[in-house]
Design an enzyme around this catalytic site. Structure first.
Site, short mmCIF file in Angstrom:
data_model
loop_
_atom_site.label_atom_id
_atom_site.label_comp_id
_atom_site.label_asym_id
_atom_site.label_seq_id
_atom_site.Cartn_x
_atom_site.Cartn_y
_atom_site.Cartn_z
N ASP A 43 0.84 -1.20 0.00
CA ASP A 43 0.00 0.00 0.00
C ASP A 43 0.88 1.26 0.00
O ASP A 43 1.70 1.43 0.91
CB ASP A 43 -0.88 -0.05 1.27
CG ASP A 43 -1.83 1.13 1.38
OD1 ASP A 43 -1.76 2.05 0.53
OD2 ASP A 43 -2.62 1.13 2.34
N HIS A 56 16.60 15.78 13.05
CA HIS A 56 17.15 14.93 11.99
C HIS A 56 15.99 14.07 11.47
O HIS A 56 15.27 13.45 12.25
CB HIS A 56 18.28 14.05 12.56
CG HIS A 56 18.66 12.94 11.64
ND1 HIS A 56 19.01 13.16 10.32
CD2 HIS A 56 18.73 11.59 11.82
CE1 HIS A 56 19.28 12.01 9.75
NE2 HIS A 56 19.11 11.04 10.63
N GLU A 101 29.04 10.86 5.58
CA GLU A 101 29.23 9.46 5.95
C GLU A 101 29.21 8.60 4.69
O GLU A 101 29.19 7.38 4.77
CB GLU A 101 28.20 9.00 6.96
CG GLU A 101 26.77 9.04 6.50
CD GLU A 101 25.85 8.45 7.56
OE1 GLU A 101 25.07 9.23 8.10
OE2 GLU A 101 25.91 7.25 7.81
N CYS A 135 25.00 10.57 10.77
CA CYS A 135 24.28 11.79 10.38
C CYS A 135 24.63 12.98 11.26
O CYS A 135 24.19 14.10 11.00
CB CYS A 135 22.78 11.56 10.44
SG CYS A 135 22.26 10.21 9.39
#
Ligand code: HMG
Length: 392
Positions: free
Chosen positions: A32, A236, A82, A114
């Site tokens: 879905d 983030h 990264e 991150c």
């Protein structure tokens, strides 16, 4: 002598040439589409062309900053990533060459998943505090890649955010208080031989939220503002619903719970870019900030709380103040144009562009000319990566 305000003079983002709409991915996977659009809150992801990477995206965003600002005193360039392109050489050295920066500049790369874009901001503020006449260019640039057909697949993406850190900034003052938190957790990592990350998805979500509470408490303990003194929150965003989960958790932690629908509404001004770009690792939290700044609301004088999380895991909560006249320094039109210009791909083409799991050991490689951006990754000659300006 009064200490000058330190912060961000200008900030902008660049993204990749291609776009995959997640409805197409859902259709391909036979699930879905609402799982992506509602469940994780993602509509599309940016995908680099063969001749794009963290260097070309970073240089594109940085060129805009250099064109619009007086960069007299720029002596440091920090490249946070990264998904770096070399184990030894900082990607920023390629950017400095592409942009024609003078040799009198220190360039280095930072890494901690991150988080390292926010870490680079703090390092930059340290440089400027010591030498208020100097400026620091920070580039946070990443291509987020997970294995095909894995749960992380719909959370891929690519973007670079660049900002100029200096004394007496025009846009944002970064407040001195900040809260940090580190825990050694195996939630997400990428061994040297892999292009794609390994991840314990559900565990990574709880590690993120534990880190948020830890960083928040440390922020408060170091003189940070009270929850009710913060006008907006940027998180983030590995996927935008993560920000909603996090803010629900922080609200509960400070005794200010709200129903999920209201938290979704509260964070709506911060998710517009990440929803269509996907995870951009180090750049992601700054894309949330840019979405908020580029929005219609006048934020003059407001305090924005920012939470950066990097798996593994290091995190930081800090706050910025929006300075009077900030709107004159935004790049709304360039951001909108760039997103609209992405070339859509279908699922077969997306799968062709996906680099697979293992890092390539090619020492000769000629990349097709695809990008419409101002810089391209030409290829590899005798093991050396080559870049060029395209004239675009
Ligand atoms: P999954 O197992 O495929 O998804 O992986 P799910 O089954 O948990 O479904 C996701 C949500 O969609 C759920 O909502 C479902 O109920 C809902 P929730 O329970 O979370 O509220 N859902 C639907 N909603 C509407 N209609 C539907 C429907 N079906 C399901 N039909 C997961 C999800 C995020 C784990 C996966 O995508 C993944 O592993 N992603 C990568 C890891 C990640 O992003 N982690 C985030 C925290 S760690 C971090 O942020 C650091 C990172 O950026 C790396 C770094 O620091 O370098 C990743």
């Amino acid at each position: 002598m009064t200490t000058p305000a330190l912060g961000i003079q200008d900030i902008t983002f660049a993204t990749a040439h291609h776009r995959l709409d997640l409805d197409l991915l859902a259709q391909h996977l036979g699930i879905d589409p609402a799982k992506f659009s509602v469940g994780i809150g993602q509509e599309a992801m940016s995908l680099p062309a063969e001749d794009e990477d963290v260097v070309t995206m970073g240089a594109t965003a940085a060129a805009r900053i250099l064109a619009d600002n007086d960069v007299e005193g720029l002596r440091t360039l920090i490249f946070a990533t990264e998904s770096g392109i070399d184990q030894s050489k900082a990607a920023g050295v390629h950017v400095a060459a592409l942009l024609g920066l003078p040799a009198q500049i220190r360039v280095l790369e930072t890494k901690q998943a991150c988080y390292s874009g926010a870490g680079a901001l703090q390092l930059a503020l340290g440089v400027v505090a010591r030498h208020p006449e100097e400026k620091v260019l920070v580039i946070a640039s990443d291509v987020a890649r997970y294995d095909l057909d894995s749960p992380g697949e719909p959370t891929q993406g690519a973007a670079a955010v660049t900002f100029l850190v200096q004394a007496d900034p025009a846009l944002l003052e970064v407040e001195p208080a900040s809260g940090v938190h580190t825990a050694d957790v195996p939630d997400f990592w990428r061994p040297n031989h892999r292009v794609t990350a390994l991840v314990e998805g559900k565990f990574s979500i709880s590690a993120y939220m534990d880190a948020l509470e830890g960083a928040w408490e440390d922020y408060r303990a170091h003189g940070g503002a009270a929850f009710e003194e913060i006008d907006a929150f940027c998180y983030h965003q590995p996927f935008t619903m993560m920000a909603v989960k996090a803010h629900q958790r922080l609200r509960r932690h400070v005794g200010a719970s709200l129903p999920k629908a209201q938290v979704v509404e509260e964070l709506a001004p911060t998710v517009g870019y990440n929803r269509v770009v996907g995870n951009s690792y180090t750049a992601s939290v700054f894309l949330a900030l840019l979405a908020l700044l580029d929005g219609d609301a006048d934020l003059t004088g407001q305090r924005i709380g920012i939470f950066s999380y990097g798996s593994g895991a290091v995190s930081e909560f800090f706050s910025v103040r929006v300075l009077p006249g900030y709107r004159a320094h935004l790049h709304r039109a360039e951001h909108a144009a760039q997103l609209a210009a992405r070339e859509p791909v279908d699922v077969p083409r997306y799968r062709e562009l996906h680099p697979g799991t293992a890092v390539s050991d090619a020492e000769q490689q000629a990349n097709p000319r695809v990008t419409a951006g101002p810089y391209r990754f030409v290829g590899i000659e005798g093991g050396v990566r080559r870049y060029e300006a395209t004239g675009a």
